[in-house]
Design a protein around this motif. Sequence first.
Motif, PDB file in Angstrom:
ATOM      1  N   ASN A   8      11.683 -18.947   7.238  1.00  0.00           N
ATOM      2  CA  ASN A   8      12.559 -19.689   8.148  1.00  0.00           C
ATOM      3  C   ASN A   8      13.230 -20.805   7.349  1.00  0.00           C
ATOM      4  OD1 ASN A   8      13.836 -20.433  10.478  1.00  0.00           O
ATOM      5  ND2 ASN A   8      12.080 -21.551  11.333  1.00  0.00           N
ATOM      6  N   GLY A  53      17.622 -21.593   2.216  1.00  0.00           N
ATOM      7  CA  GLY A  53      18.463 -22.397   1.334  1.00  0.00           C
ATOM      8  C   GLY A  53      17.890 -22.351  -0.066  1.00  0.00           C
ATOM      9  N   THR A  54      17.936 -23.479  -0.754  1.00  0.00           N
ATOM     10  CA  THR A  54      17.519 -23.550  -2.161  1.00  0.00           C
ATOM     11  C   THR A  54      16.105 -22.989  -2.367  1.00  0.00           C
ATOM     12  OG1 THR A  54      18.909 -25.475  -2.413  1.00  0.00           O
ATOM     13  CG2 THR A  54      17.234 -25.149  -4.098  1.00  0.00           C
ATOM     14  N   ILE A  55      15.166 -23.457  -1.574  1.00  0.00           N
ATOM     15  CA  ILE A  55      13.776 -23.006  -1.734  1.00  0.00           C
ATOM     16  C   ILE A  55      13.567 -21.657  -1.048  1.00  0.00           C
ATOM     17  CG2 ILE A  55      11.353 -23.572  -1.260  1.00  0.00           C
ATOM     18  CD1 ILE A  55      12.679 -25.446  -3.356  1.00  0.00           C
ATOM     19  N   LYS A 101      18.349 -18.049   9.377  1.00  0.00           N
ATOM     20  CA  LYS A 101      19.349 -19.062   8.988  1.00  0.00           C
ATOM     21  C   LYS A 101      20.010 -19.630  10.230  1.00  0.00           C
ATOM     22  CE  LYS A 101      22.296 -19.476   5.840  1.00  0.00           C
ATOM     23  NZ  LYS A 101      21.818 -20.751   5.335  1.00  0.00           N
ATOM     24  N   THR A 102      20.510 -20.868  10.067  1.00  0.00           N
ATOM     25  CA  THR A 102      21.146 -21.521  11.215  1.00  0.00           C
ATOM     26  C   THR A 102      22.622 -21.133  11.368  1.00  0.00           C
ATOM     27  OG1 THR A 102      21.441 -23.398   9.744  1.00  0.00           O
ATOM     28  CG2 THR A 102      19.718 -23.581  11.397  1.00  0.00           C
ATOM     29  N   ALA A 123      18.283 -18.632  13.449  1.00  0.00           N
ATOM     30  CA  ALA A 123      17.321 -19.713  13.647  1.00  0.00           C
ATOM     31  C   ALA A 123      17.622 -20.473  14.937  1.00  0.00           C
ATOM     32  CB  ALA A 123      17.340 -20.655  12.447  1.00  0.00           C
ATOM     33  N   ALA A 148      11.066 -23.227   5.166  1.00  0.00           N
ATOM     34  CA  ALA A 148      11.755 -23.878   4.037  1.00  0.00           C
ATOM     35  C   ALA A 148      13.016 -24.555   4.552  1.00  0.00           C
ATOM     36  CB  ALA A 148      12.067 -22.855   2.951  1.00  0.00           C
ATOM     37  N   THR A 149      12.874 -25.193   5.698  1.00  0.00           N
ATOM     38  CA  THR A 149      13.991 -25.912   6.316  1.00  0.00           C
ATOM     39  C   THR A 149      14.052 -27.330   5.731  1.00  0.00           C
ATOM     40  OG1 THR A 149      12.565 -26.659   8.115  1.00  0.00           O
ATOM     41  CG2 THR A 149      13.739 -24.589   8.466  1.00  0.00           C
ATOM     42  N   PRO A 150      15.144 -28.063   5.971  1.00  0.00           N
ATOM     43  CA  PRO A 150      15.247 -29.421   5.412  1.00  0.00           C
ATOM     44  C   PRO A 150      14.137 -30.338   5.941  1.00  0.00           C
ATOM     45  CG  PRO A 150      17.377 -28.648   6.214  1.00  0.00           C
ATOM     46  CD  PRO A 150      16.366 -27.654   6.683  1.00  0.00           C
ATOM     47  N   ILE A 205      12.534 -30.932   9.656  1.00  0.00           N
ATOM     48  CA  ILE A 205      12.775 -29.818  10.592  1.00  0.00           C
ATOM     49  C   ILE A 205      11.498 -28.962  10.714  1.00  0.00           C
ATOM     50  CG2 ILE A 205      14.231 -27.815  11.130  1.00  0.00           C
ATOM     51  CD1 ILE A 205      15.915 -30.250  11.130  1.00  0.00           C
ATOM     52  N   GLN A 254       7.091 -27.314   3.435  1.00  0.00           N
ATOM     53  CA  GLN A 254       7.450 -27.767   2.092  1.00  0.00           C
ATOM     54  C   GLN A 254       7.212 -29.270   1.950  1.00  0.00           C
ATOM     55  OE1 GLN A 254       8.084 -25.206  -0.018  1.00  0.00           O
ATOM     56  NE2 GLN A 254       7.773 -23.991   1.839  1.00  0.00           N
ATOM     57  N   GLY A 312       8.960 -31.848   1.813  1.00  0.00           N
ATOM     58  CA  GLY A 312       9.702 -32.836   2.592  1.00  0.00           C
ATOM     59  C   GLY A 312       9.004 -33.223   3.883  1.00  0.00           C
ATOM     60  N   ARG A 330      16.634 -36.080 -10.706  1.00  0.00           N
ATOM     61  CA  ARG A 330      18.040 -35.633 -10.618  1.00  0.00           C
ATOM     62  C   ARG A 330      18.628 -36.175  -9.309  1.00  0.00           C
ATOM     63  NH1 ARG A 330      16.683 -34.292  -6.146  1.00  0.00           N
ATOM     64  NH2 ARG A 330      16.201 -32.217  -5.364  1.00  0.00           N
ATOM     65  N   ASP A 353      20.575 -31.372  -6.175  1.00  0.00           N
ATOM     66  CA  ASP A 353      20.606 -30.020  -6.746  1.00  0.00           C
ATOM     67  C   ASP A 353      22.064 -29.645  -7.028  1.00  0.00           C
ATOM     68  OD1 ASP A 353      17.884 -29.956  -6.389  1.00  0.00           O
ATOM     69  OD2 ASP A 353      17.974 -28.891  -4.475  1.00  0.00           O
ATOM     70  N   GLN A 374      13.260 -28.664 -10.246  1.00  0.00           N
ATOM     71  CA  GLN A 374      12.967 -28.964  -8.840  1.00  0.00           C
ATOM     72  C   GLN A 374      13.218 -27.795  -7.918  1.00  0.00           C
ATOM     73  OE1 GLN A 374      15.598 -30.112 -10.515  1.00  0.00           O
ATOM     74  NE2 GLN A 374      17.408 -29.562  -9.319  1.00  0.00           N
TER      75      GLN A 374
HETATM   76  P1  NAD Z   1      18.290 -26.629   1.696  1.00  0.00           P
HETATM   77  O1  NAD Z   1      19.141 -27.515   2.505  1.00  0.00           O
HETATM   78  O2  NAD Z   1      18.815 -26.061   0.426  1.00  0.00           O
HETATM   79  O3  NAD Z   1      17.845 -25.376   2.591  1.00  0.00           O
HETATM   80  C1  NAD Z   1      17.383 -25.515   3.896  1.00  0.00           C
HETATM   81  C2  NAD Z   1      17.898 -24.350   4.725  1.00  0.00           C
HETATM   82  O4  NAD Z   1      17.365 -24.442   6.033  1.00  0.00           O
HETATM   83  C3  NAD Z   1      19.411 -24.354   4.854  1.00  0.00           C
HETATM   84  O5  NAD Z   1      19.864 -23.023   4.683  1.00  0.00           O
HETATM   85  C4  NAD Z   1      19.638 -24.825   6.291  1.00  0.00           C
HETATM   86  O6  NAD Z   1      20.808 -24.296   6.845  1.00  0.00           O
HETATM   87  C5  NAD Z   1      18.420 -24.233   6.970  1.00  0.00           C
HETATM   88  N1  NAD Z   1      18.070 -24.871   8.244  1.00  0.00           N
HETATM   89  C6  NAD Z   1      18.418 -26.083   8.723  1.00  0.00           C
HETATM   90  N2  NAD Z   1      17.881 -26.278   9.953  1.00  0.00           N
HETATM   91  C7  NAD Z   1      17.178 -25.161  10.245  1.00  0.00           C
HETATM   92  C8  NAD Z   1      16.400 -24.744  11.349  1.00  0.00           C
HETATM   93  N3  NAD Z   1      16.247 -25.519  12.423  1.00  0.00           N
HETATM   94  N4  NAD Z   1      15.838 -23.522  11.317  1.00  0.00           N
HETATM   95  C9  NAD Z   1      15.969 -22.712  10.232  1.00  0.00           C
HETATM   96  N5  NAD Z   1      16.696 -23.059   9.145  1.00  0.00           N
HETATM   97  C10 NAD Z   1      17.292 -24.262   9.157  1.00  0.00           C
HETATM   98  O7  NAD Z   1      16.920 -27.392   1.470  1.00  0.00           O
HETATM   99  P2  NAD Z   1      15.861 -27.145   0.311  1.00  0.00           P
HETATM  100  O8  NAD Z   1      16.281 -27.907  -0.897  1.00  0.00           O
HETATM  101  O9  NAD Z   1      15.590 -25.685   0.184  1.00  0.00           O
HETATM  102  O10 NAD Z   1      14.610 -27.915   0.905  1.00  0.00           O
HETATM  103  C11 NAD Z   1      13.758 -27.316   1.855  1.00  0.00           C
HETATM  104  C12 NAD Z   1      12.415 -28.021   1.820  1.00  0.00           C
HETATM  105  O11 NAD Z   1      11.871 -27.875   0.512  1.00  0.00           O
HETATM  106  C13 NAD Z   1      12.440 -29.527   2.092  1.00  0.00           C
HETATM  107  O12 NAD Z   1      11.235 -29.901   2.717  1.00  0.00           O
HETATM  108  C14 NAD Z   1      12.488 -30.120   0.709  1.00  0.00           C
HETATM  109  O13 NAD Z   1      11.979 -31.433   0.658  1.00  0.00           O
HETATM  110  C15 NAD Z   1      11.580 -29.155  -0.035  1.00  0.00           C
HETATM  111  N6  NAD Z   1      11.787 -29.109  -1.488  1.00  0.00           N
HETATM  112  C16 NAD Z   1      13.046 -29.116  -2.013  1.00  0.00           C
HETATM  113  C17 NAD Z   1      13.206 -29.096  -3.380  1.00  0.00           C
HETATM  114  C18 NAD Z   1      14.564 -29.148  -4.015  1.00  0.00           C
HETATM  115  O14 NAD Z   1      14.689 -29.738  -5.066  1.00  0.00           O
HETATM  116  N7  NAD Z   1      15.584 -28.566  -3.452  1.00  0.00           N
HETATM  117  C19 NAD Z   1      12.096 -29.035  -4.205  1.00  0.00           C
HETATM  118  C20 NAD Z   1      10.822 -28.959  -3.643  1.00  0.00           C
HETATM  119  C21 NAD Z   1      10.684 -29.007  -2.266  1.00  0.00           C
END
Ligand code: NAD
Length: 337
Positions: A7, A10-12, A33-34, A53, A85-87, A90, A108, A110, A168, A171, A301
Amino acid sequence: MIKVAINGYGTIGKRVADAVRAQPDMEVLGVAKTRPNFEAETAIDKGFPLYAAIEEREDQFAAAGLDIAGPVAELVADADIVVDATPSGIGAENKSLYEEYDTPALYQGGEDAELVDTSFNARSNFEDAVDADHVRVVSCNTTGLSRVIAPLRETFGVEKVRATLVRRGGDPGQTSRGPINDVLPDPVTIPSHHGPDVETIFDDLDIDTLGMKVPATLMHMHSLNVTLEEAVDAAEVRDLFGDESRLFLIPERMSIDGSGKLKEYALDAGRPRGDIWENAVWEESISTVGRDLYLFQGIHQESDVVPENVDAIRAVTGSADAEESIRTTNEALGIGF
Ligand code: NAD
């Protein structure tokens, strides 16, 4: 096969999806995805069933020509485990959804540590997550610090850790982040919140951290000072780290002088997205002065938490012990340069 829902793609999330698919004992049931964007299109191209989502936004996907397999609740109901793996923040909002369907979940870094039964790092406390329902895979920085601290504690004993995290600004895809022309103490208060986060992994660890943010996107850089319980030769530390599968000791002969060349090396080596799942520790930097150990390490990261999520899936589902899981994950992903 362990049926895994993801769920937040994104990046993770997208990296975890690929890593899960590569495992011999897991399958990706679907990703949620949203909104439609390039990542949604890639998910479809890769053959991952795509779920909405937010149910009310389903028609946005249809308008973009993307087929939706169903609402996220359906995905959660059918899965053995969800990787959220949502922000930041969330995941906490989503917890009730996972509880409603009695599906265990990974969150995750966050999210707050209080949200879950345990925080997780495979090398350090795998057993704490066995059969837990809600587990937090700690942040990229906490993962990087834990991987180094665990073997040092076991072998030499650790009296105190002091770490400066040069982080950094954002990302590569985070176009709204910064700074773009500054060096920030971040947070300006000392110690930073990172130390307490590492303490969610280890009992009785004395650690102080300082954070900074710089105009870079590629990786974090840690400057580490660990006071050990005994005086140790730097060569002993190098040998110890050399046996750790998720520590990559950058040899002097490679002439890798920073994150730029590290990422270039990862791309040349054929790593997906140029990912570096291991801590990248500069071998020459490993130095000791009496009981004090010093080193520099680069932390990618976007990817160091990915193998940790895979291991947390096995811990929560009780399907392997730490050693077997880490070995399987490493082999399936090709960890170790
Ligand atoms: P991101 O913004 O790249 O990805 C998050 C995804 O979740 C996006 O596609 C977004 O559209 C989606 N989303 C938003 N609201 C949603 C919902 N209600 N339901 C489902 N999807 C939803 O974020 P990220 O960088 O992948 O970070 C995700 C988590 O991982 C956070 O907790 C962050 O702290 C943690 N994290 C990030 C990194 C990093 O450097 N990017 C590293 C380690 C941990």
